[in-house]
Design an enzyme around this catalytic site. Structure first.
Site, short mmCIF file in Angstrom:
data_model
loop_
_atom_site.label_atom_id
_atom_site.label_comp_id
_atom_site.label_asym_id
_atom_site.label_seq_id
_atom_site.Cartn_x
_atom_site.Cartn_y
_atom_site.Cartn_z
N HIS A 66 0.84 -1.19 0.00
CA HIS A 66 0.00 0.00 0.00
C HIS A 66 0.87 1.25 0.00
CE1 HIS A 66 -2.66 2.94 2.29
NE2 HIS A 66 -3.28 2.73 1.15
N HIS A 91 -8.55 8.25 -2.68
CA HIS A 91 -9.22 7.02 -3.08
C HIS A 91 -10.59 7.29 -3.69
CE1 HIS A 91 -6.41 6.05 0.17
NE2 HIS A 91 -6.18 4.95 -0.51
N ARG A 166 3.70 19.44 -0.82
CA ARG A 166 3.52 18.01 -1.00
C ARG A 166 3.25 17.42 0.40
NH1 ARG A 166 1.72 13.27 -1.11
NH2 ARG A 166 2.56 11.79 -2.61
N CYS A 211 10.94 17.53 -5.00
CA CYS A 211 10.22 16.28 -4.75
C CYS A 211 10.84 15.17 -5.61
CB CYS A 211 8.75 16.45 -5.10
SG CYS A 211 7.79 14.94 -4.82
N TYR A 347 10.28 5.23 -2.15
CA TYR A 347 11.48 5.93 -2.63
C TYR A 347 12.56 4.99 -3.13
CZ TYR A 347 9.23 10.17 -1.48
OH TYR A 347 8.33 11.20 -1.49
N1 LIG Z 1 5.95 15.28 8.01
C1 LIG Z 1 5.98 15.34 6.68
N2 LIG Z 1 7.10 15.77 6.08
C2 LIG Z 1 7.17 15.82 4.73
C3 LIG Z 1 6.06 15.43 3.93
C4 LIG Z 1 4.88 15.01 4.58
O1 LIG Z 1 3.86 14.69 3.97
N3 LIG Z 1 4.88 14.98 5.97
N4 LIG Z 1 6.19 15.43 2.55
C5 LIG Z 1 7.56 15.27 2.05
C6 LIG Z 1 7.69 15.40 0.61
S1 LIG Z 1 7.32 14.03 -0.30
C7 LIG Z 1 8.20 16.52 0.04
S2 LIG Z 1 8.50 16.56 -1.62
C8 LIG Z 1 8.47 17.73 0.84
C9 LIG Z 1 7.57 18.85 0.36
O2 LIG Z 1 7.83 20.00 1.08
P1 LIG Z 1 6.88 21.27 0.90
O3 LIG Z 1 5.45 20.82 1.01
O4 LIG Z 1 7.29 22.22 1.97
O5 LIG Z 1 7.18 21.80 -0.46
O6 LIG Z 1 8.22 17.54 2.23
C10 LIG Z 1 8.50 16.27 2.73
N5 LIG Z 1 8.31 16.27 4.15
MO LIG Z 2 8.01 14.40 -2.52
#
Ligand SMILES: Nc1nc2c(c(=O)[nH]1)N[C@H]1C(S)=C(S)[C@@H](COP(=O)(O)O)O[C@H]1N2
Ligand SMILES: [Mo]
Length: 485
Positions: A66, A91, A166, A211, A347
């Protein structure tokens, strides 16, 4: 209000998973079960079942894959998906999920179906911050939005409200007065209030965050990948202020000697209030030139809620997800973090010929940390008899940009672009992007415009996007091409 709102590209994921569940017969699918029977199937030994509306599904072989994490989907084990799907709207926003993913897992219907069973709805996203409507939204709950392309080149430092967003979950609402960051350096725990952090030696770092899925959209044209089809602007730059992680860890009695000598200190793990968990190698965390920050300011202001208020981890040169927002806990560990973002598929950058991640042993695949060299054409504007082409280039690991090559004839001949803002950075610690520009005569343009950059390690971008393709759509840094007519 929003320019476009797509759904998360999960249908590709559905197709991959479809293969697990072929050939269930019609009879099997119309078997009757009571809520009581379903509720007993809540662990892997007896099988994990879930319901949606009046349908019963066996999701046993799906839970580990998932994308939102096993723990989240397990919330619905033996129960309905509805309360959970009310939180994770991607979803219900996506009809394909039911057709392509759930239907093949269907094992029957509910005998004592009650349509109001999961009726009480609470939308956890109502408390998300209000966002700038110029952002390019792919999803609202959770928020996935790119920086507006038309303003990227106007600001080498991206204004907070124009930053890409994001999020995997609803944005936490945190009272900074009651907030403490915990550091666990086994067997001792240490706690830092915001005031305590602000009383320590402060450091400012300008860094670009990109990202891991930036430019995934281009890969989707070659073959579906799992994830949001991002264009080129899931990338932004800010000046962050905070305390170095090294200072915090050494205050918590972690020494360079420990790191060198002990084989049980390899990773620094991070946990956020929203449940995100990741880790970075201890070498990056403790490097005096690594500039990893526990930040409390973004461009001179309190960090906005969307970007991690009140505390965010900044890992310059590493993939976006390692920059943990709403940071709550840091753990000195021998292991990488558990969970989808570190050890799971999210990732893992797989080879272009791996079409199904089930075929690989993910434990043997390194999770993305530093990102590869990247460059994009953001604008091409006519100015009298010439075309003004502008874009950004950036590489992971602090590797500075030494050159950007631009072709206006589909890659037959090349020109060297002028490096602009960012080009003055130390080539070994260039955390932020470099802007570039090139003017060409309009009448010389006879094919696609292409850019590719080279970093201080002489890494350059791959030409072909089919070879950059991977199931998760990560790290797409193939030559960036645009049509000009
Ligand atoms: N706690 C937390 N940290 C996170 C995320 C999240 O969803 N929760 N998203 C990650 C992802 S996938 C990215 S690409 C970046 C995005 O940072 P921004 O939303 O400040 O651009 O934060 C990262 N840190
Ligand atoms: Mo991301």
């Amino acid at each position: 209000m929003y320019k476009y709102i797509n759904i998360i590209g999960s249908s590709s994921f559905c197709i991959l998973l479809n293969k697990f569940y072929k050939n269930r017969s019609y009879n099997e699918k119309s078997k009757m079960y009571t809520y009581e029977e379903v509720s007993k199937h809540n662990n892997i030994d007896v099988g994990i079942w879930t319901t949606y509306k009046n349908n019963v599904y066996d999701i046993s072989s799906f839970v580990n894959n998932h994308p939102g994490g096993k723990d989240k989907i397990m919330l619905s084990a033996g129960k309905g998906l509805e309360p959970y799907w009310n939180t994770y709207k991607q979803h219900t926003n996506n009809p394909d999920i039911i057709k392509e993913l759930l239907d093949p897992m269907k094992i029957g219907v509910i005998k004592d179906y009650d349509k109001d069973k999961y009726k009480e709805i609470k939308d956890p996203y109502v408390n998300d911050p209000i966002r700038n409507s110029d952002l390019n939204f792919h999803s609202i709950s959770p928020c996935i939005a790119e920086a507006p392309k038309s303003s990227v080149m106007n600001n080498w430092i991206t204004p907070n409200e124009l930053w890409y967003v994001r999020n995997y979950h609803p944005v936490p609402d945190i009272d900074s007065n009651n907030y403490e960051l915990e550091i666990l350096n086994y067997p001792n725990s240490y706690f830092f209030s915001i005031d305590k952090l602000k009383s320590m030696k402060a450091k400012k770092i300008v860094t670009t965050i990109q990202c891991g899925g930036n430019r995934r959209g281009e890969l989707n044209k070659l073959g579906k990948t799992i994830g949001t089809p991002l264009d080129i602007c899931a990338i932004s730059t800010a000046e962050w202020e905070g305390v170095t992680l090294r200072d915090i860890l050494t205050t918590c009695n972690l020494t360079d000697e420990d790191v060198n000598k002990r084989d049980d200190i390899n990773h620094i793990q991070f946990e956020a209030i929203d449940g995100l968990m990741t880790s970075i190698p201890v070498e990056k965390a403790m490097n005096i030139y690594g500039d990893v920050l526990i930040a409390y300011k973004m461009n001179g202001k309190d960090i906005p809620r969307d970007h991690g208020y009140p505390i965010r981890l900044i890992v310059p040169g590493h993939v976006g997800v390692r920059n943990v927002k709403w940071l709550k806990k840091i753990i000195v560990s021998s292991e990488e973090s558990e969970g989808t973002w570190q050890r799971g598929v999210s990732y893992k950058g797989l080879a272009h010929y791996v079409k199904d991640f089930k075929d690989v042993d993910l434990r043997k695949v390194a999770s993305v940390q530093e990102m590869p060299i990247q460059s994009c054409i953001v604008e091409a504007n006519k100015k009298e008899k010439h075309l003004n082409i502008r874009g950004f280039a950036w590489s992971g690991g602090g590797r500075g940009i030494i050159r950007v090559d631009v072709s206006i004839d589909g890659g037959k001949t090349w020109n060297s672009a002028t490096l602009k803002e960012g080009s003055e950075q130390n080539l070994n610690r260039a955390w932020a992007w470099t802007f570039w520009e090139l003017n060409v005569d309009l009448d010389r343009i006879n094919d696609k415009i292409i850019c590719k950059a080279t970093d201080s390690s002489y890494n350059t971008q791959p030409e072909r996007s089919d070879l950059a393709w991977n199931v998760r759509g990560l790290n797409n840094n193939s030559w960036h091409k645009i049509d000009y007519n």
